[in-house]
Scaffold this active site. Sequence first.
Site, PDB file in Angstrom:
ATOM      1  N   GLY A  10       0.830  -1.218   0.000  1.00  0.00           N
ATOM      2  CA  GLY A  10       0.000   0.000   0.000  1.00  0.00           C
ATOM      3  C   GLY A  10       0.852   1.250   0.000  1.00  0.00           C
ATOM      4  CB  SER A  12       0.349   3.948  -4.369  1.00  0.00           C
ATOM      5  OG  SER A  12      -0.702   3.036  -4.130  1.00  0.00           O
ATOM      6  CB  ALA A  84      -6.685  -1.874   3.365  1.00  0.00           C
ATOM      7  CB  SER A  86      -8.568   2.144   3.194  1.00  0.00           C
ATOM      8  OG  SER A  86      -8.574   3.289   2.368  1.00  0.00           O
ATOM      9  CB  THR A 127      -9.190   0.468  11.421  1.00  0.00           C
ATOM     10  OG1 THR A 127     -10.163   1.527  11.463  1.00  0.00           O
ATOM     11  CG2 THR A 127      -9.922  -0.822  11.083  1.00  0.00           C
ATOM     12  CD  GLU A 129     -14.975   3.062  10.769  1.00  0.00           C
ATOM     13  OE1 GLU A 129     -16.019   2.493  10.436  1.00  0.00           O
ATOM     14  OE2 GLU A 129     -14.963   4.211  11.240  1.00  0.00           O
ATOM     15  CE1 TYR A 151     -10.765  -0.514   5.945  1.00  0.00           C
ATOM     16  CE2 TYR A 151     -11.777   0.283   7.968  1.00  0.00           C
ATOM     17  CZ  TYR A 151     -10.659   0.125   7.171  1.00  0.00           C
ATOM     18  OH  TYR A 151      -9.437   0.611   7.596  1.00  0.00           O
ATOM     19  CE  LYS A 155      -7.845  -2.487   7.201  1.00  0.00           C
ATOM     20  NZ  LYS A 155      -6.378  -2.382   7.086  1.00  0.00           N
ATOM     21  NE  ARG A 186      -8.152  10.207   5.369  1.00  0.00           N
ATOM     22  CZ  ARG A 186      -8.390   8.942   5.703  1.00  0.00           C
ATOM     23  NH1 ARG A 186      -7.862   7.947   5.024  1.00  0.00           N
ATOM     24  NH2 ARG A 186      -9.136   8.668   6.747  1.00  0.00           N
TER      25      ARG A 186
HETATM   26  P1  NAP Z   1      -5.204   4.393   1.315  1.00  0.00           P
HETATM   27  O1  NAP Z   1      -4.692   5.767   1.026  1.00  0.00           O
HETATM   28  O2  NAP Z   1      -6.534   3.986   0.801  1.00  0.00           O
HETATM   29  O3  NAP Z   1      -4.106   3.357   0.776  1.00  0.00           O
HETATM   30  C1  NAP Z   1      -4.373   1.990   0.652  1.00  0.00           C
HETATM   31  C2  NAP Z   1      -3.364   1.381  -0.286  1.00  0.00           C
HETATM   32  O4  NAP Z   1      -3.634  -0.011  -0.447  1.00  0.00           O
HETATM   33  C3  NAP Z   1      -3.342   1.979  -1.673  1.00  0.00           C
HETATM   34  O5  NAP Z   1      -2.008   2.203  -2.023  1.00  0.00           O
HETATM   35  C4  NAP Z   1      -3.945   0.892  -2.549  1.00  0.00           C
HETATM   36  O6  NAP Z   1      -3.458   0.867  -3.863  1.00  0.00           O
HETATM   37  C5  NAP Z   1      -3.454  -0.341  -1.829  1.00  0.00           C
HETATM   38  N1  NAP Z   1      -4.193  -1.563  -2.169  1.00  0.00           N
HETATM   39  C6  NAP Z   1      -5.526  -1.738  -2.176  1.00  0.00           C
HETATM   40  N2  NAP Z   1      -5.824  -2.997  -2.551  1.00  0.00           N
HETATM   41  C7  NAP Z   1      -4.649  -3.627  -2.779  1.00  0.00           C
HETATM   42  C8  NAP Z   1      -4.308  -4.931  -3.204  1.00  0.00           C
HETATM   43  N3  NAP Z   1      -5.232  -5.849  -3.446  1.00  0.00           N
HETATM   44  N4  NAP Z   1      -2.989  -5.238  -3.342  1.00  0.00           N
HETATM   45  C9  NAP Z   1      -2.037  -4.319  -3.115  1.00  0.00           C
HETATM   46  N5  NAP Z   1      -2.308  -3.065  -2.721  1.00  0.00           N
HETATM   47  C10 NAP Z   1      -3.597  -2.727  -2.553  1.00  0.00           C
HETATM   48  O7  NAP Z   1      -5.207   4.127   2.888  1.00  0.00           O
HETATM   49  P2  NAP Z   1      -4.411   4.869   4.064  1.00  0.00           P
HETATM   50  O8  NAP Z   1      -5.256   5.943   4.607  1.00  0.00           O
HETATM   51  O9  NAP Z   1      -3.035   5.151   3.628  1.00  0.00           O
HETATM   52  O10 NAP Z   1      -4.405   3.717   5.165  1.00  0.00           O
HETATM   53  C11 NAP Z   1      -3.369   2.746   5.213  1.00  0.00           C
HETATM   54  C12 NAP Z   1      -3.878   1.516   5.951  1.00  0.00           C
HETATM   55  O11 NAP Z   1      -4.278   1.874   7.259  1.00  0.00           O
HETATM   56  C13 NAP Z   1      -5.085   0.844   5.320  1.00  0.00           C
HETATM   57  O12 NAP Z   1      -4.955  -0.539   5.561  1.00  0.00           O
HETATM   58  C14 NAP Z   1      -6.257   1.394   6.118  1.00  0.00           C
HETATM   59  O13 NAP Z   1      -7.330   0.466   6.092  1.00  0.00           O
HETATM   60  C15 NAP Z   1      -5.635   1.514   7.487  1.00  0.00           C
HETATM   61  N6  NAP Z   1      -6.175   2.565   8.353  1.00  0.00           N
HETATM   62  C16 NAP Z   1      -6.260   3.847   7.904  1.00  0.00           C
HETATM   63  C17 NAP Z   1      -6.685   4.838   8.764  1.00  0.00           C
HETATM   64  C18 NAP Z   1      -6.770   6.274   8.329  1.00  0.00           C
HETATM   65  O14 NAP Z   1      -7.444   7.054   9.012  1.00  0.00           O
HETATM   66  N7  NAP Z   1      -6.087   6.671   7.264  1.00  0.00           N
HETATM   67  C19 NAP Z   1      -7.019   4.516  10.100  1.00  0.00           C
HETATM   68  C20 NAP Z   1      -6.895   3.187  10.518  1.00  0.00           C
HETATM   69  C21 NAP Z   1      -6.447   2.229   9.643  1.00  0.00           C
HETATM   70  P3  NAP Z   1      -4.202   1.599  -5.075  1.00  0.00           P
HETATM   71  O15 NAP Z   1      -3.540   2.930  -5.131  1.00  0.00           O
HETATM   72  O16 NAP Z   1      -3.896   0.722  -6.229  1.00  0.00           O
HETATM   73  O17 NAP Z   1      -5.656   1.658  -4.742  1.00  0.00           O
HETATM   74  O1  F7E Z   2     -15.959   9.142   7.105  1.00  0.00           O
HETATM   75  C1  F7E Z   2     -19.197  10.811   7.543  1.00  0.00           C
HETATM   76  C2  F7E Z   2     -19.189   9.306   7.445  1.00  0.00           C
HETATM   77  O2  F7E Z   2     -15.024   8.167   5.032  1.00  0.00           O
HETATM   78  C3  F7E Z   2     -15.945   9.779   8.358  1.00  0.00           C
HETATM   79  C4  F7E Z   2     -10.832   5.290   6.798  1.00  0.00           C
HETATM   80  O3  F7E Z   2      -9.514   5.776   6.690  1.00  0.00           O
HETATM   81  O4  F7E Z   2     -11.001   6.036   9.067  1.00  0.00           O
HETATM   82  C5  F7E Z   2     -11.602   6.131   7.795  1.00  0.00           C
HETATM   83  O5  F7E Z   2     -12.947   5.663   7.832  1.00  0.00           O
HETATM   84  C6  F7E Z   2     -17.363  10.125   8.787  1.00  0.00           C
HETATM   85  C7  F7E Z   2     -18.340   8.955   8.665  1.00  0.00           C
HETATM   86  O6  F7E Z   2     -13.796   7.890   7.231  1.00  0.00           O
HETATM   87  C8  F7E Z   2     -19.652  12.056   4.178  1.00  0.00           C
HETATM   88  O7  F7E Z   2     -20.510   8.790   7.455  1.00  0.00           O
HETATM   89  C9  F7E Z   2     -20.525  12.380   6.115  1.00  0.00           C
HETATM   90  O8  F7E Z   2     -19.151   8.923   9.806  1.00  0.00           O
HETATM   91  O9  F7E Z   2     -13.807  10.071   6.151  1.00  0.00           O
HETATM   92  P1  F7E Z   2     -14.608   8.851   6.277  1.00  0.00           P
HETATM   93  P2  F7E Z   2     -14.192   6.610   8.101  1.00  0.00           P
HETATM   94  O10 F7E Z   2     -15.386   5.933   7.579  1.00  0.00           O
HETATM   95  O11 F7E Z   2     -14.203   7.030   9.534  1.00  0.00           O
HETATM   96  C10 F7E Z   2     -10.951   4.712   9.618  1.00  0.00           C
HETATM   97  C11 F7E Z   2     -10.268   4.784  10.960  1.00  0.00           C
HETATM   98  C12 F7E Z   2     -10.381   3.719   8.686  1.00  0.00           C
HETATM   99  O12 F7E Z   2      -9.786   2.740   9.107  1.00  0.00           O
HETATM  100  C13 F7E Z   2     -10.783   3.826   7.252  1.00  0.00           C
HETATM  101  O13 F7E Z   2      -9.858   3.147   6.412  1.00  0.00           O
HETATM  102  O14 F7E Z   2     -17.869  11.137   7.914  1.00  0.00           O
HETATM  103  N1  F7E Z   2     -19.544  11.478   6.284  1.00  0.00           N
HETATM  104  N2  F7E Z   2     -20.619  12.747   4.839  1.00  0.00           N
HETATM  105  C14 F7E Z   2     -18.974  11.249   5.095  1.00  0.00           C
HETATM  106  N3  F7E Z   2     -17.940  10.469   4.744  1.00  0.00           N
HETATM  107  C15 F7E Z   2     -17.551  10.490   3.441  1.00  0.00           C
HETATM  108  N4  F7E Z   2     -16.500   9.745   3.064  1.00  0.00           N
HETATM  109  N5  F7E Z   2     -18.200  11.256   2.500  1.00  0.00           N
HETATM  110  C16 F7E Z   2     -19.261  12.054   2.814  1.00  0.00           C
HETATM  111  O15 F7E Z   2     -19.822  12.745   1.952  1.00  0.00           O
END
Ligand code: NAP
Ligand code: F7E
Length: 342
Positions: A10, A12, A84, A86, A127, A129, A151, A155, A186
């Site tokens: 991941g 990228s 993931a 994600s 996560t 979540e 999701y 996880k 992001r």
């Molecule tokens: P992200 O920007 O969506 O990056 C996910 C990466 O996974 C992308 O590079 C994507 O590649 C790659 N990927 C998806 N499916 C794949 C596959 N089958 N094989 C290989 N690579 C694949 O997510 P992030 O925000 O950086 O988060 C990183 C990790 O932390 C994720 O596992 C996410 O679920 C977890 N997480 C994120 C948060 C948060 O708030 N950001 C919080 C808790 C946990 P493509 O570019 O090809 O799509």
């Molecule tokens: O939504 C509300 C939505 O998509 C946050 C991922 O990185 O963090 C992320 O998951 C909140 C939710 O993130 C819109 O319903 C309202 O309550 O930015 P989000 P997420 O679902 O919390 C966790 C920790 C991860 O692990 C995940 O990979 O915002 N919301 N209106 C909306 N959300 C989106 N996306 N778009 C809307 O228009």
Amino acid sequence: MPKKIALITGISGQDGAYLAKFLLKKNYKVIGVERRSARSNNWRLERLNIANKVTIEDIDIKEINNLIRLFNKYKIDEVYNLAAQSFVHSSFQNPIETSQVNAIGVLNILEIIRNHKSKIKFYQASTSEMFGKHGKKKQDEKTIFHPRSPYATSKTFAHYSVQNYRESYNLHAVNGILFNHESPLRGEEFITRKITLGLAKIYLGKQKILKIGNIYSKRDWGYAEDYIEAMWKMIQSKKPKDYVIATGKNHSVKQFINECVKILKLNTKWIGKGLNEKLINIKNNRTLISIDKKYFRPAEVDNLKGNYNKAKRELKWKPKTSFKNLVKMMIESDLENVKNLK
Ligand code: NAP
Ligand code: F7E
């Protein structure tokens, strides 16, 4: 001493790019796993000026045989599994693909490490979540999971698999239970970036209206680069354990919008209720933000707030960036992005 080799799946994505930058600074050789696609998705690595400093391998983590070849090609010391599907919203539309990547993809890597001759350390991107409908004021490592999306269930499977492999086969494997973390890198579909980019476009006259979903859900939003350091600290610790990484504060989507509006010095007010609630420009009564049902989820996680005391105590980690500074950084970056749009 030879360089340590880190594998980032991941790479990228948001976290992958920042982690690569962090590990390069620590003198690691960084191998990045990326899915092959027609279009290059290396814009984040390019933005951080590190695209030519990492070695990219085109692999989908669903394909175990390609992963096995990769682990035989390099003498990997640390694996950071960030790959993931994600986006929670699309996990409702694509539950099977989501689970194949987020659950079985993790099992693929755990199986390879279990069968490997040398000791490889493993970090899993767990996560907040997973807590879902928790009924607790703050969530920590002992809070019971109640996942609310495909999701989150995928996880949770991965999280328990990591614990199981640690207990059964003595793997040095850790789960970082990270709460939401954001940045200028992001993805645009997540709410923070959707708001900062949308409002920047509206502010600069490039868009009229932004449509979003539930503005009353609350998240514990931190800054991604602060959280990357926690991933590394976790994997370095002698005894592999799981840690919550959060700020301990939360805000609603509406409060996030209000903070942006304050930074942009827009003269606005909220009117209406429920699906008719909207943010209007007081000067001309034009609607800037409205609610659209299509962005609501079949099951919502209403509020999340993490307790990171264990990480503070054992890893000496704490968040550095405030909510206000995070919002400011994202808005300022998107104003620049929009100004440079052709
Ligand atoms: P992200 O920007 O969506 O990056 C996910 C990466 O996974 C992308 O590079 C994507 O590649 C790659 N990927 C998806 N499916 C794949 C596959 N089958 N094989 C290989 N690579 C694949 O997510 P992030 O925000 O950086 O988060 C990183 C990790 O932390 C994720 O596992 C996410 O679920 C977890 N997480 C994120 C948060 C948060 O708030 N950001 C919080 C808790 C946990 P493509 O570019 O090809 O799509
Ligand atoms: O939504 C509300 C939505 O998509 C946050 C991922 O990185 O963090 C992320 O998951 C909140 C939710 O993130 C819109 O319903 C309202 O309550 O930015 P989000 P997420 O679902 O919390 C966790 C920790 C991860 O692990 C995940 O990979 O915002 N919301 N209106 C909306 N959300 C989106 N996306 N778009 C809307 O228009």
